[in-house]
Design a protein around this motif. Structure first.
Motif, PDB file in Angstrom:
ATOM      1  N   TYR A  38     -26.007  23.898 -89.536  1.00  0.00           N
ATOM      2  CA  TYR A  38     -26.122  22.681 -88.727  1.00  0.00           C
ATOM      3  C   TYR A  38     -24.972  22.688 -87.734  1.00  0.00           C
ATOM      4  CZ  TYR A  38     -26.366  17.733 -87.519  1.00  0.00           C
ATOM      5  OH  TYR A  38     -26.471  16.551 -86.846  1.00  0.00           O
ATOM      6  N   VAL A  39     -25.270  22.664 -86.453  1.00  0.00           N
ATOM      7  CA  VAL A  39     -24.242  22.675 -85.411  1.00  0.00           C
ATOM      8  C   VAL A  39     -23.938  21.238 -85.023  1.00  0.00           C
ATOM      9  CG1 VAL A  39     -23.642  23.469 -83.104  1.00  0.00           C
ATOM     10  CG2 VAL A  39     -25.019  24.919 -84.597  1.00  0.00           C
ATOM     11  N   LEU A  40     -22.698  20.832 -85.222  1.00  0.00           N
ATOM     12  CA  LEU A  40     -22.249  19.481 -84.908  1.00  0.00           C
ATOM     13  C   LEU A  40     -21.669  19.462 -83.503  1.00  0.00           C
ATOM     14  CD1 LEU A  40     -21.654  16.596 -85.909  1.00  0.00           C
ATOM     15  CD2 LEU A  40     -19.436  17.433 -86.682  1.00  0.00           C
ATOM     16  N   ARG A  41     -22.267  18.671 -82.647  1.00  0.00           N
ATOM     17  CA  ARG A  41     -21.809  18.542 -81.258  1.00  0.00           C
ATOM     18  C   ARG A  41     -21.205  17.148 -81.053  1.00  0.00           C
ATOM     19  NH1 ARG A  41     -22.881  23.320 -79.211  1.00  0.00           N
ATOM     20  NH2 ARG A  41     -24.907  24.237 -79.590  1.00  0.00           N
ATOM     21  N   SER A  42     -20.510  16.977 -79.953  1.00  0.00           N
ATOM     22  CA  SER A  42     -19.905  15.681 -79.632  1.00  0.00           C
ATOM     23  C   SER A  42     -20.985  14.629 -79.463  1.00  0.00           C
ATOM     24  CB  SER A  42     -19.080  15.782 -78.356  1.00  0.00           C
ATOM     25  OG  SER A  42     -17.991  16.645 -78.551  1.00  0.00           O
ATOM     26  N   GLY A  43     -20.768  13.475 -80.049  1.00  0.00           N
ATOM     27  CA  GLY A  43     -21.713  12.380 -79.942  1.00  0.00           C
ATOM     28  C   GLY A  43     -22.867  12.451 -80.918  1.00  0.00           C
ATOM     29  N   ASP A  44     -22.888  13.442 -81.788  1.00  0.00           N
ATOM     30  CA  ASP A  44     -23.966  13.599 -82.755  1.00  0.00           C
ATOM     31  C   ASP A  44     -23.783  12.560 -83.867  1.00  0.00           C
ATOM     32  OD1 ASP A  44     -26.051  14.456 -84.249  1.00  0.00           O
ATOM     33  OD2 ASP A  44     -25.336  16.515 -84.487  1.00  0.00           O
ATOM     34  N   VAL A  70     -21.215  23.629 -88.646  1.00  0.00           N
ATOM     35  CA  VAL A  70     -20.342  24.256 -87.654  1.00  0.00           C
ATOM     36  C   VAL A  70     -19.849  23.167 -86.718  1.00  0.00           C
ATOM     37  CG1 VAL A  70     -20.163  26.030 -85.888  1.00  0.00           C
ATOM     38  CG2 VAL A  70     -21.698  26.361 -87.823  1.00  0.00           C
ATOM     39  N   ASP A  71     -18.554  22.920 -86.747  1.00  0.00           N
ATOM     40  CA  ASP A  71     -17.960  21.809 -86.005  1.00  0.00           C
ATOM     41  C   ASP A  71     -17.621  22.256 -84.586  1.00  0.00           C
ATOM     42  OD1 ASP A  71     -16.801  19.490 -85.241  1.00  0.00           O
ATOM     43  OD2 ASP A  71     -15.157  19.546 -86.684  1.00  0.00           O
ATOM     44  N   CYS A  72     -18.509  21.929 -83.650  1.00  0.00           N
ATOM     45  CA  CYS A  72     -18.284  22.234 -82.230  1.00  0.00           C
ATOM     46  C   CYS A  72     -17.932  20.975 -81.443  1.00  0.00           C
ATOM     47  CB  CYS A  72     -19.535  22.872 -81.630  1.00  0.00           C
ATOM     48  SG  CYS A  72     -19.947  24.463 -82.333  1.00  0.00           S
ATOM     49  N   GLN A  93     -20.530  22.893 -96.572  1.00  0.00           N
ATOM     50  CA  GLN A  93     -19.247  23.479 -96.207  1.00  0.00           C
ATOM     51  C   GLN A  93     -19.038  23.302 -94.715  1.00  0.00           C
ATOM     52  OE1 GLN A  93     -18.918  27.529 -97.399  1.00  0.00           O
ATOM     53  NE2 GLN A  93     -16.877  27.785 -96.556  1.00  0.00           N
ATOM     54  N   LEU A  94     -17.872  22.835 -94.320  1.00  0.00           N
ATOM     55  CA  LEU A  94     -17.518  22.635 -92.919  1.00  0.00           C
ATOM     56  C   LEU A  94     -16.766  23.864 -92.421  1.00  0.00           C
ATOM     57  CD1 LEU A  94     -17.433  20.571 -90.561  1.00  0.00           C
ATOM     58  CD2 LEU A  94     -15.209  19.863 -91.415  1.00  0.00           C
ATOM     59  N   CYS A  95     -17.118  24.348 -91.239  1.00  0.00           N
ATOM     60  CA  CYS A  95     -16.425  25.514 -90.689  1.00  0.00           C
ATOM     61  C   CYS A  95     -16.327  25.402 -89.175  1.00  0.00           C
ATOM     62  CB  CYS A  95     -17.129  26.804 -91.085  1.00  0.00           C
ATOM     63  SG  CYS A  95     -18.758  27.013 -90.357  1.00  0.00           S
ATOM     64  N   ARG A  96     -15.454  26.215 -88.596  1.00  0.00           N
ATOM     65  CA  ARG A  96     -15.317  26.296 -87.146  1.00  0.00           C
ATOM     66  C   ARG A  96     -16.260  27.369 -86.628  1.00  0.00           C
ATOM     67  NH1 ARG A  96     -10.060  26.793 -88.924  1.00  0.00           N
ATOM     68  NH2 ARG A  96     -10.054  28.932 -88.145  1.00  0.00           N
ATOM     69  N   LEU A 100     -17.970  31.258 -88.524  1.00  0.00           N
ATOM     70  CA  LEU A 100     -19.380  31.369 -88.910  1.00  0.00           C
ATOM     71  C   LEU A 100     -19.836  32.807 -89.159  1.00  0.00           C
ATOM     72  CD1 LEU A 100     -22.022  29.872 -89.465  1.00  0.00           C
ATOM     73  CD2 LEU A 100     -22.537  30.079 -87.038  1.00  0.00           C
ATOM     74  N   PRO A 101     -19.533  33.771 -88.273  1.00  0.00           N
ATOM     75  CA  PRO A 101     -20.006  35.146 -88.562  1.00  0.00           C
ATOM     76  C   PRO A 101     -19.459  35.699 -89.879  1.00  0.00           C
ATOM     77  CG  PRO A 101     -19.310  34.966 -86.279  1.00  0.00           C
ATOM     78  CD  PRO A 101     -18.915  33.691 -86.947  1.00  0.00           C
ATOM     79  N   GLU A 102     -18.215  35.410 -90.167  1.00  0.00           N
ATOM     80  CA  GLU A 102     -17.624  35.908 -91.420  1.00  0.00           C
ATOM     81  C   GLU A 102     -18.259  35.243 -92.636  1.00  0.00           C
ATOM     82  OE1 GLU A 102     -15.536  38.401 -93.649  1.00  0.00           O
ATOM     83  OE2 GLU A 102     -15.530  38.421 -91.471  1.00  0.00           O
ATOM     84  N   LEU A 103     -18.524  33.937 -92.555  1.00  0.00           N
ATOM     85  CA  LEU A 103     -19.159  33.233 -93.671  1.00  0.00           C
ATOM     86  C   LEU A 103     -20.576  33.734 -93.900  1.00  0.00           C
ATOM     87  CD1 LEU A 103     -17.943  29.588 -93.139  1.00  0.00           C
ATOM     88  CD2 LEU A 103     -17.353  31.106 -95.012  1.00  0.00           C
TER      89      LEU A 103
END
Length: 108
Positions: A38-44, A70-72, A93-96, A100-103
């Motif tokens: 799930y990609v988290l964007r500003s204002g979501d 994924v916190d964007c 799980q929250l990640c930057r 993401l590629p490593e996870l």
């Protein structure tokens, strides 16, 4: 006569419901290695609802796996809210974005 028709219709509906549930259960992916992103964007504003829904699916054994958020987002309050929401859920799980590629390599 009418009562017999109603009882037969309800019995047939019950059998169809049972068959529907069994077939649905067989078709669901219940693999522990499942990863949803799930990609988290500003204002979501739908993160909390998404996390709750995913956690409910995992707790009810309808789905297994991990939700990677994924916190964007650009703003600090949304970072803090995402950390709080994801910290309270067991299968999230929250990640930057750079993690993401490593996870995803570790999950496979």
């Amino acid at each position: 006569m009418v009562l017999q028709v109603i009882v037969c219709a309800l019995a047939a509906a019950g059998v169809l419901l049972i068959v529907w549930c069994v077939i649905g259960r067989m078709l669901l992916p219940v693999d522990k290695r499942l990863v949803s992103v799930y990609v988290l964007r500003s204002g979501d504003i739908s993160l909390e609802q998404t996390v709750r829904a995913f956690e409910w699916l995992c707790e009810s054994n309808l789905m297994a796996g991990t939700l990677l958020v994924v916190d964007c987002a650009d703003d600090v309050p949304q970072h803090e809210l995402a950390a709080e929401i994801c910290g309270s859920a067991s299968c999230v799980q929250l990640c930057r974005p750079d993690e993401l590629p490593e996870l995803l390599k570790l999950e496979s």
